[in-house]
Design an enzyme around this catalytic site. Structure first.
Site, PDB file in Angstrom:
ATOM      1  N   TYR A 166       0.828  -1.204   0.000  1.00 37.51           N
ATOM      2  CA  TYR A 166       0.000   0.000   0.000  1.00 37.51           C
ATOM      3  C   TYR A 166       0.862   1.255   0.000  1.00 37.51           C
ATOM      4  CZ  TYR A 166      -3.148   3.655   1.615  1.00 37.51           C
ATOM      5  OH  TYR A 166      -3.849   4.835   1.744  1.00 37.51           O
ATOM      6  N   LYS A 170       1.329   4.510  -2.884  1.00 40.17           N
ATOM      7  CA  LYS A 170       1.118   5.935  -2.655  1.00 40.17           C
ATOM      8  C   LYS A 170       2.380   6.743  -2.954  1.00 40.17           C
ATOM      9  CE  LYS A 170      -3.196   5.715  -1.524  1.00 40.17           C
ATOM     10  NZ  LYS A 170      -4.238   6.291  -2.407  1.00 40.17           N
TER      11      LYS A 170
END
Length: 243
Positions: A166, A170
């Site tokens: 994750y 980003k």
């Protein structure tokens, strides 16, 4: 094609719940016609109907990982309003469907690909599809909803348990934000990242410390920056983040 909306027009992806829904609500209250993008038609229509009290909120079916769905959404918005003033790329996932958090040494590439498909590649698909409509605006704005977890510094990757999949998606999103800003620097479009903080939503089993409304504030503000405002930067509330 006729332009039926005079006020500013926004599209928010992944917007039937959580931060996305709060962004829709805030923009609608600010006077925008807001298209609430959601992949689940039933949930999307219900959310849009519930937000009608806030302003002009319209549901548009949108599965960001499907090029055909993105094209259909663009055609629908173009037909209804003739342009787009704000694109908020909010849709995102924390792990591959059916997968759970894994330590980096246990992660597999297939799980990372699934997360990048939504959090990175879909942002490119959606953004490129809607740039022609944003160029018709006198103040086009793109806001990419990111996370402090995307930082490779002390505020991001070194906080809490390592979350390579994750967090690195980003990090990539932040880089994309800068490159779009550079590419569009001579136009009326500004591109920035909004880090909402640790918000309590279904995304994290409601373990966050902020409300969706608090998390949405930075995206709502960046959607309305003036012509002298920033571009190619990432903010948490009023604070510019270093990546």
């Amino acid at each position: 094609m006729t332009t039926k909306a005079v006020q500013k027009v926004a599209l928010v992806t992944g917007a039937n719940r959580g931060i996305g829904r709060a962004i829709v609500s805030g923009l609608a209250r600010s006077g925008f016609t807001v298209f609430l993008g959601a992949r689940d038609p039933e949930k999307g229509r219900i959310a849009a109907a519930e937000l009608q009290a806030e302003g002009d909120v319209r549901f548009v079916p949108l599965e960001v990982t499907s090029a055909a769905s993105v094209l259909a959404a663009r055609q629908a918005i173009e037909s209804e309003t003739g342009r787009l003033d704000v694109l908020v790329n909010n849709a995102g996932i924390g792990a591959a469907p059916g997968s759970r958090f894994k330590d980096p040494i246990d992660e597999i590439a297939e799980n990372m690909r699934a997360v990048y498909e939504t959090n990175v590649f879909a942002v490119v698909t959606v953004t490129n599809a809607f740039i022609p409509l944003l160029l018709l605006s006198d103040a086009g704005r793109i806001v990419n909803v990111t996370s402090k977890r995307g930082s490779i510094g002390e505020e991001g990757a070194w906080v809490g348990r390592p979350n390579m999949t994750y967090s690195s998606s980003k990090t990539a999103l932040n880089a994309i934000t800068v490159h779009y800003a550079r590419s569009l620097a001579t136009t009326n479009i500004k591109v920035n990242g909004a880090a909402p903080g640790h918000v309590a939503t279904g995304f994290n089993a409601f373990r966050g410390t902020r409300t969706p409304e608090q998390g949405a504030e930075v995206a709502i503000r960046l959607a309305q920056v003036d012509r002298d405002g920033p571009t190619g930067l990432v903010f948490e509330d009023e604070r510019q983040l270093t990546w």
